[in-house]
Design a protein around this motif. Structure first.
Motif, PDB file in Angstrom:
ATOM      1  N   MET A   1       0.733  -1.189   0.075  1.00 55.62           N
ATOM      2  CA  MET A   1       0.038  -0.061   0.011  1.00 55.62           C
ATOM      3  C   MET A   1       0.924   1.224  -0.229  1.00 55.62           C
ATOM      4  O   MET A   1       0.627   2.430  -0.793  1.00 55.62           O
ATOM      5  CB  MET A   1      -0.992  -0.174   1.149  1.00 55.62           C
ATOM      6  N   LEU A   2       1.961   1.279   0.794  1.00 55.17           N
ATOM      7  CA  LEU A   2       2.849   2.338   0.790  1.00 55.17           C
ATOM      8  C   LEU A   2       3.428   2.738  -0.408  1.00 55.17           C
ATOM      9  O   LEU A   2       3.978   3.863  -0.711  1.00 55.17           O
ATOM     10  CB  LEU A   2       3.817   2.361   2.029  1.00 55.17           C
ATOM     11  N   LEU A   3       3.561   1.743  -1.326  1.00 54.04           N
ATOM     12  CA  LEU A   3       4.411   1.794  -2.629  1.00 54.04           C
ATOM     13  C   LEU A   3       3.582   2.487  -3.585  1.00 54.04           C
ATOM     14  O   LEU A   3       4.058   2.763  -4.771  1.00 54.04           O
ATOM     15  CB  LEU A   3       4.957   0.577  -3.019  1.00 54.04           C
TER      16      LEU A   3
ATOM     17  N   ILE B   1       1.875   4.594  -9.433  1.00 49.50           N
ATOM     18  CA  ILE B   1       1.078   5.320 -10.346  1.00 49.50           C
ATOM     19  C   ILE B   1       1.823   6.385 -11.281  1.00 49.50           C
ATOM     20  O   ILE B   1       2.852   6.596 -10.718  1.00 49.50           O
ATOM     21  CB  ILE B   1       0.003   6.223  -9.357  1.00 49.50           C
ATOM     22  N   PRO B   2       1.736   6.084 -12.419  1.00 47.83           N
ATOM     23  CA  PRO B   2       2.395   7.282 -13.369  1.00 47.83           C
ATOM     24  C   PRO B   2       2.142   8.604 -13.022  1.00 47.83           C
ATOM     25  O   PRO B   2       1.159   9.091 -12.441  1.00 47.83           O
ATOM     26  CB  PRO B   2       1.589   6.913 -14.738  1.00 47.83           C
ATOM     27  N   LEU B   3       3.472   9.398 -12.864  1.00 46.84           N
ATOM     28  CA  LEU B   3       3.405  10.482 -12.151  1.00 46.84           C
ATOM     29  C   LEU B   3       2.620  11.705 -12.677  1.00 46.84           C
ATOM     30  O   LEU B   3       1.938  12.538 -12.084  1.00 46.84           O
ATOM     31  CB  LEU B   3       4.822  10.956 -12.339  1.00 46.84           C
ATOM     32  N   ALA B   4       2.543  11.507 -14.088  1.00 45.21           N
ATOM     33  CA  ALA B   4       1.687  12.626 -14.763  1.00 45.21           C
ATOM     34  C   ALA B   4       0.025  12.376 -14.115  1.00 45.21           C
ATOM     35  O   ALA B   4      -0.644  13.505 -14.146  1.00 45.21           O
ATOM     36  CB  ALA B   4       1.715  12.503 -16.410  1.00 45.21           C
ATOM     37  N   LEU B   5      -0.200  11.194 -14.036  1.00 45.62           N
ATOM     38  CA  LEU B   5      -1.696  10.824 -13.684  1.00 45.62           C
ATOM     39  C   LEU B   5      -1.947  11.272 -12.228  1.00 45.62           C
ATOM     40  O   LEU B   5      -2.887  12.099 -11.975  1.00 45.62           O
ATOM     41  CB  LEU B   5      -1.940   9.323 -13.817  1.00 45.62           C
TER      42      LEU B   5
ATOM     43  N   PRO C   1       7.946   6.896  -0.926  1.00 46.81           N
ATOM     44  CA  PRO C   1       8.090   5.358  -0.894  1.00 46.81           C
ATOM     45  C   PRO C   1       9.280   4.808  -1.392  1.00 46.81           C
ATOM     46  O   PRO C   1       9.644   3.660  -1.137  1.00 46.81           O
ATOM     47  CB  PRO C   1       6.854   4.916  -1.966  1.00 46.81           C
ATOM     48  N   PHE C   2      10.014   5.404  -2.333  1.00 51.33           N
ATOM     49  CA  PHE C   2      11.339   4.926  -2.746  1.00 51.33           C
ATOM     50  C   PHE C   2      12.188   4.939  -1.531  1.00 51.33           C
ATOM     51  O   PHE C   2      13.018   3.721  -1.501  1.00 51.33           O
ATOM     52  CB  PHE C   2      11.901   5.984  -3.804  1.00 51.33           C
TER      53      PHE C   2
END
Lengths: 454, 313
Positions: free
Chosen positions: B127-129, B134-138, B189-190
């Motif tokens: 969940m935390l990832l 998710i694609p950043l632009a979205l 998350p990274f």
């Protein structure tokens, strides 16, 4: 054996005949006219936001293609996220790509060195249709060479689009009476009352009534265009034809002082609006007036019909130096590295004819604005509704003139000035940032000095 | 026998086995096999990273019309521009603040997740990832809707509780806050996953020994966990700093650099000058401005990592 004797002369004769028959065979063969015998043409065109508008343009191109036996391939490229500009930049840099590319606003100047001159096409169109828009000429006629053909598709002006019911109720102004849907009924005494001072006083009343006007002050084209039109009507010149910086002038100070008052009666979020912000403002029913092509009205027809039926597109207010509206023409350019330049030019000639323009304007519900004044008599602007005549005054009529932000500076300077939104950043610094007027003008002078670098 | 009966062939014969042996020897070398296996990656990196980087360096040395070599003139010009100096300042604020918060949040969350019972840990990790997946632009577009200048969902909630709406993207300082917030949300998350991996690799015996010596939880963290995580922290911070300095999507989608140019970072300003205003050499110079600074700091950080690696080894 005599009969079978084969002399040197016979050998030469038969060799010559054989050679002639081999070489001549293809010449003598009947010509098979292939479906696309005259080659291919690829187009990278702006993706129209009006549903169905692309179809009409495709149809026009295919009609020409079938008539001329040219295979036409069209890629519609969105302007969302400047994808069309990115594509053009990549093609110009790589010197390969489409044959014809559409260029919005200053992009034709940015890439003019990579364009095939189209003087012949534009010259013929001017001969047929009369004078062309001075803004289109300023942008695309560089050193006597037309870098692109002004298009009907996507070209626009940004006049006022106002709620006439709210103006009548809260400001006591009858916009339909001042700007009726018949130019012959314009009365100078009435149109002369529509000035920037009137605009401000009515905006103050509408603000108090809870329906502020919505004038974007971000760094996108809608914001830059209306501010530049106001600057022009106050006589502000940023850089002149001789590349002298002239922003530090009484006209600039007057315009900025005026804008301080006007921005005070706008919603605070206008500083963050993109080009859709003002549209949403009007459509939501909260706003009383914006400066935009009829796209907001068009979407309101679908999303909020009550708002749409009370919208009236009309001329910009008049300032001390006249009445100006921001114009943004689009252009079709033929790349200098195109493989099929004659065909490309012929296609552009075809889709620029008056009848083609009429079909394109109808397909866009009157949003597209051709660059020839002689085309402003199309039925579409008279007939679309509700209410009838709502976009009649979308094409500049009466004393309204078109203007382009940055003019009369040399095009590469004006392109930077426009794209880096110098006018609206100046206004924002003064009105939102509360910086001193002198500091704002000094900052603008520094920026303009930088733009003049070659 | 053959060599004896066919002297001509025998003369040529030694060359073939030699070539065969040479190729065999080459293929037997582990480094050669490794090189061949890396070749596709080398080709991709050369064509998509090294060549464009080299080309943009070349472009940055040209004049506006790309017809004349001007050396470092573009950089000299930029250093005299008010807006560019503001962009340098803003990029530094954006990158340093975002990386600091990402590292902090990542560290705290990694500890929390690490202390969860093994059974439920995987769900939390997954969940935390999500923000990172998710694609950043979205996801930025969704954030933009939350911050929407006129119809902000956050303001709706604030107003419901009787508060005053905030001009999230209209006020330059709130706009800076908003873009940093989204970057932290996306990047934390990274750090979490990297730190979690590092935490799991710390030998349990070290904690046991520390406990025997009477160390409390904080002392265990300072004297055991942190020293063991130093290398991974250094590498993640360096990596994230480089990526955050080069960020484009978040600022472009949310503010496009406004209001008053006060949220521009290097990438968005380079896009504005290079693509929108048609000055590609100047745009290339803006995008390369941080290159020497980041390259030097990368050398120092990686040298420290190697040194500590040798000490531990």
């Amino acid at each position: 054996m005599k009969g079978s004797k084969f002399t040197r002369r016979d050998l030469l004769k038969s060799t010559a005949l054989a050679t002639a028959s081999v070489v001549g065979a293809p010449l003598a063969a009947p010509y098979v006219h292939g479906a696309y015998a005259a080659g291919k043409l690829s187009l990278g065109l702006w993706d129209h936001w009006v549903p169905g508008a692309n179809d009409t343009l495709t149809k026009l191109c295919n009609e020409w293609g079938e008539k001329n036996k040219v295979e036409v391939h069209i890629d519609y490229i969105t302007s969302q996220g400047e994808k069309d500009k990115l594509t053009a930049a990549a093609e110009a840099q790589a010197r390969t790509g489409h044959d014809i590319m559409s260029h919005r606003d200053w992009n034709i100047v940015v890439h003019h060195q990579a364009m095939e001159p189209v003087n012949d096409v534009v010259g013929d169109l001017i001969k047929q249709n009369g004078p062309i828009s001075p803004v289109a000429e300023y942008l695309a006629n560089i050193d006597g060479q037309w870098a692109g053909v002004p298009t009907t598709v996507g070209s626009q002006v940004k006049p006022c689009c106002s709620r006439f019911d709210l103006y009548k109720q809260h400001a006591g102004i009858d916009l339909q009476d001042i700007f009726p849907n018949d130019e012959s009924k314009y009365v100078k005494a009435k149109t002369d009352t529509w000035t920037w001072d009137t605009y401000l006083s009515s905006a103050e009343k509408l603000f108090k009534a809870g329906y502020p006007v919505g004038l974007p002050m971000g760094q996108t084209s809608d914001a830059v265009d209306w501010v530049a039109a106001l600057f022009k009507s106050y006589g502000v010149v940023m850089v002149d034809e001789k590349s002298d910086i002239r922003i530090n002038s009484p006209e600039t100070r007057t315009a900025l002082e005026y804008l301080k008052k006007l921005m005070a009666v706008n919603p605070p979020e206008v500083y963050a609006w993109d080009d859709a912000g003002n549209n949403r403002w009007l459509i939501s029913g909260k706003g009383s007036s914006i400066m935009n092509p009829p796209s907001a009205w068009s979407v309101a027809k679908r999303d909020n019909p009550e708002v749409a039926k009370n919208c009236w597109t009309h001329a910009m207010p008049m300032g001390p130096k006249g009445r100006f509206v921001g114009q943004l023409p689009q252009f079709y350019g033929v790349w200098s590295f195109s493989q099929n330049k004659p065909a490309a030019k012929d296609l552009l000639r075809y889709i620029s004819q008056k009848d083609s323009a009429r079909r394109l304007v109808a397909a866009s519900n009157g949003y597209d604005l051709p660059s020839f004044k002689s085309f402003y008599d199309f039925e579409t602007w008279k007939t679309v509704e509700p209410p009838v005549g709502t976009v009649y005054s979308y094409p500049p009529r009466g004393d309204e003139q078109t203007s382009m932000c940055g003019a009369p500076a040399r095009p590469d300077v004006a392109a930077q000035l426009y794209n880096q939104a110098l006018p609206t950043v100046m206004v924002s610094k003064f009105t939102q940032g509360n910086e001193k007027l002198d500091d704002v003008i000094k900052w603008a002078e520094g920026e303009l000095e930088g733009y003049l670098r070659s | 026998m053959v060599d004896v009966t066919h002297p001509l062939r025998s003369a040529a014969a030694p060359a073939a086995p030699a070539a065969k042996t040479g190729l065999n020897r080459l293929m037997r070398r582990r480094s050669s096999v490794a090189f061949l296996m890396c070749l596709p990656l080398i080709v991709i990196i050369t064509s998509l990273v090294i060549y464009p980087a080299g080309y943009s360096m070349f472009l940055s040395t040209l004049n506006k019309a790309q017809t004349k070599f001007v050396g470092l003139d573009n950089f000299r010009f930029l250093l005299k521009r008010d807006v560019f100096l503001m962009v340098v300042w803003q990029s530094a604020i954006f990158a340093i603040t975002a990386v600091l918060f990402k590292a902090l949040i990542g560290l705290v969350t990694a500890h929390l997740v690490n202390n969860l019972p093994a059974k439920g840990q995987r769900k939390w990790r997954g969940m935390l990832l999500v923000p990172w997946v998710i694609p950043l632009a979205l996801s930025t577009l969704s954030w933009w809707w939350l911050f929407d200048p006129t119809h902000s969902a956050f303001n709706y909630v604030i107003e419901a509780f009787g508060g005053e709406p905030i001009a999230w993207l209209g006020n330059p300082y709130w706009a800076r806050f908003s873009v940093i917030l989204v970057n932290v949300w996306y990047g934390a998350p990274f750090f979490l996953i990297m730190y979690l991996a590092a935490l799991k690799s710390v030998p349990e015996q070290l904690y046991e020994a520390a406990k025997i010596d009477g160390a409390n939880a904080w002392q265990q963290f300072i004297h055991v966990t942190l020293p063991m995580m130093r290398n991974i922290i250094a590498i993640t911070v360096l990596f994230s700093l480089i990526v955050t300095f080069a960020n484009f999507d978040i600022v472009q989608i949310m503010t496009a650099g406004g209001p008053r140019n006060m949220t521009h970072v290097f990438a968005t300003y380079a896009f504005l000058l290079g693509i929108r205003s048609g000055d590609i050499p100047l745009g290339a110079s803006v995008s390369l401005f941080m290159f020497p600074i980041l390259a030097i700091s990368a050398v120092f950080i990686l040298r420290g990592v190697r040194k500590r690696g040798r000490e531990i080894g």
